[in-house]
Design an enzyme around this catalytic site. Structure first.
Site: not given
Ligand SMILES: *Cc1c(COP(=O)(O)O)cnc(C)c1O
Length: 447
Positions: A225, A228
């Site tokens: 993503t 984050k």
């Molecule tokens: C946050 C996350 C996702 C999914 O991301 P979204 O944008 O919420 O769909 C997938 N894999 C991991 C490991 C994540 O931490």
């Protein structure tokens, strides 16, 4: 025309709600480890007129005209991603992390093929084959686990891989406080001929800054993503490594086709611009320092929590996050601790711990991390203060327990919330949180 006042005039209700959320973000401690505060430049790119454009396809190969500038933006994002992560191919179009992971399945598996991922309740992600996700319904997912000590159970991973011969193995987690063991997974994937995909959604900012090992030498595919630790807009990137191209020269093409036309239509060009900006910011020396500080802060916070009598899964952290194991105080009380902390102005989330004696809805742990606080400029000193505040709230709320009888739960939760609101410790922590937040202004100048 004053562009900053338009929303207020056109839609006062929406405007006011956005302002309320801004106040909430400013006046509390955001400790959900998957959240962050993106930069003003990224926000501006996201709010740009690029949202008006259709550009199905890829740079130079579009189904619509008028894409000369969109091509420039998308190529910027792609080239920056390739350079920063050291990969030969990047696709910046996935709408978010979950669609990116679905696209990886579509790219390398036929429906019904076997895949492997860490079970959700042990720290994996829904899209690594959990039963309620399409990735667990359209493919036969075999799930691996962590040992009671919180570390990956490699005996089980190897045994399951050899028995089930998966086509695709996921390494990547949402609630694993230790370094991701890419190398061990690569040996197992190579032994059984599986594609290995690293989902570094949580840690991509740490990887760029050198605070976490890179998966690139070990895996075929990397997904992340962008919102984050990478601190960009909500979106995702899928990358193919040289190792991936060596295994399957068509892999880059398969990934691109899975994203479009396999699963998506027009890319969100304003998001692509935001990703390009975030990647530029992440290439600066300040970002390296940021990533290193996230981990220093997490280690310092973890130590303080443990010094104040709290138990952490694996007794600490190598990354940006940690899990407080609340089972010394009973089972299923994560919800009470999450609520009490929220009342005190500290936002984190209830989370299962390995071998949780309760359920995913009423888990026995909470998960917290330092990426957003580090963006605000907080350092080890603040982590010590915050560690003490969290511990005070946990200790004041630890004796609330979920009634066994389901019919009594709603009433009990209501009584709990009332008592917590009037709890002296919680009130005093709320004031201290407020003061601390004032010292680290968020989006100064934004109104
Ligand atoms: C946050 C996350 C996702 C999914 O991301 P979204 O944008 O919420 O769909 C997938 N894999 C991991 C490991 C994540 O931490």
């Amino acid at each position: 025309m004053d562009w900053t006042k338009i929303l207020k005039e056109v839609d006062p209700e929406t405007y006011e709600t956005v302002q309320n959320e801004l106040d909430r973000q400013r006046n509390g401690l955001e400790m959900i480890p998957s959240e962050n505060f993106t930069s003003p430049a990224v926000l501006q790119a996201m709010g740009s007129i690029l949202t008006n454009k259709y550009s199905e396809g890829y740079p130079g190969k579009r189904y619509y005209g008028g894409n000369q500038f969109i091509d420039v933006v998308e190529k910027l994002a792609i080239e920056r991603a390739k350079k920063l992560f050291g990969v030969p191919h990047a696709n910046v179009q996935p709408y978010s992390g979950s669609p990116a992971n679905l696209a990886v399945h579509v790219a390398v598996c036929q429906p019904g093929d076997v895949t492997m991922g860490l079970e959700l309740t042990h720290g994996g992600h829904l899209t690594h084959g959990w039963k309620t996700s399409a990735t667990g319904q359209l493919w036969k997912s075999v799930q691996y686990h962590v040992k009671p000590d919180g570390y990956i159970d490699f005996d089980e991973v190897r045994k399951l891989a050899q028995e089930n011969k998966p086509k695709l193995i996921w390494v990547g987690f949402t609630a694993y406080p230790r370094e991701f063991p890419f190398e061990e997974f690569s040996k197992i994937a190579d032994e059984v001929g599986a594609y290995l995909a690293a989902d570094i959604s949580h840690i991509s900012g740490l990887v760029i800054s050198g605070a976490h090992k890179s998966p690139v030498p070990y895996v075929h595919i990397v997904t992340t993503t962008t919102h984050k630790t990478l601190r960009g807009p909500r979106g995702a990137i899928i990358m193919v490594t040289q190792k991936g191209l060596d295994k399957d020269p068509e892999l880059a093409d398969k990934v691109d086709k899975a994203v479009f036309p396999g699963l998506q239509g027009g890319p969100h060009d304003h998001t692509t611009a935001g990703i390009a900006v975030a990647l530029l910011e992440a290439s600066k020396p300040e970002f390296k320092e940021y990533g290193q500080q996230i981990v220093r802060n997490a280690k310092s916070l973890a130590e303080e929590l443990m010094n104040n009598g709290l138990k952490l899964v694996t007794n600490g952290t190598d990354t940006h996050l940690m899990l407080i194991d609340l089972t010394p105080f009973g089972k299923g009380n994560g919800v009470f601790i999450q609520d009490a902390l929220e009342t005190a102005g500290i936002t984190l989330n209830k989370n299962t711990i390995p071998n949780d004696p309760s359920s995913p809805f009423y888990p026995s742990g909470v998960r917290l991390g330092t990426p957003a606080l580090t963006t605000r400029g907080m350092k080890e000193n603040e982590m010590k203060i915050i560690g003490k505040l969290i511990s005070q709230v946990v200790h004041t709320a630890k004796d609330y327990h979920l009634p066994e009888n389901k019919d009594e739960r709603a009433e009990y939760l209501k009584k709990f919330r009332e008592e917590i609101k009037n709890n002296g410790t919680v009130k005093s922590v709320r004031e201290k949180v407020f003061e601390l937040c004032k010292q680290f202004p968020l989006y100064p100048g934004l109104q």
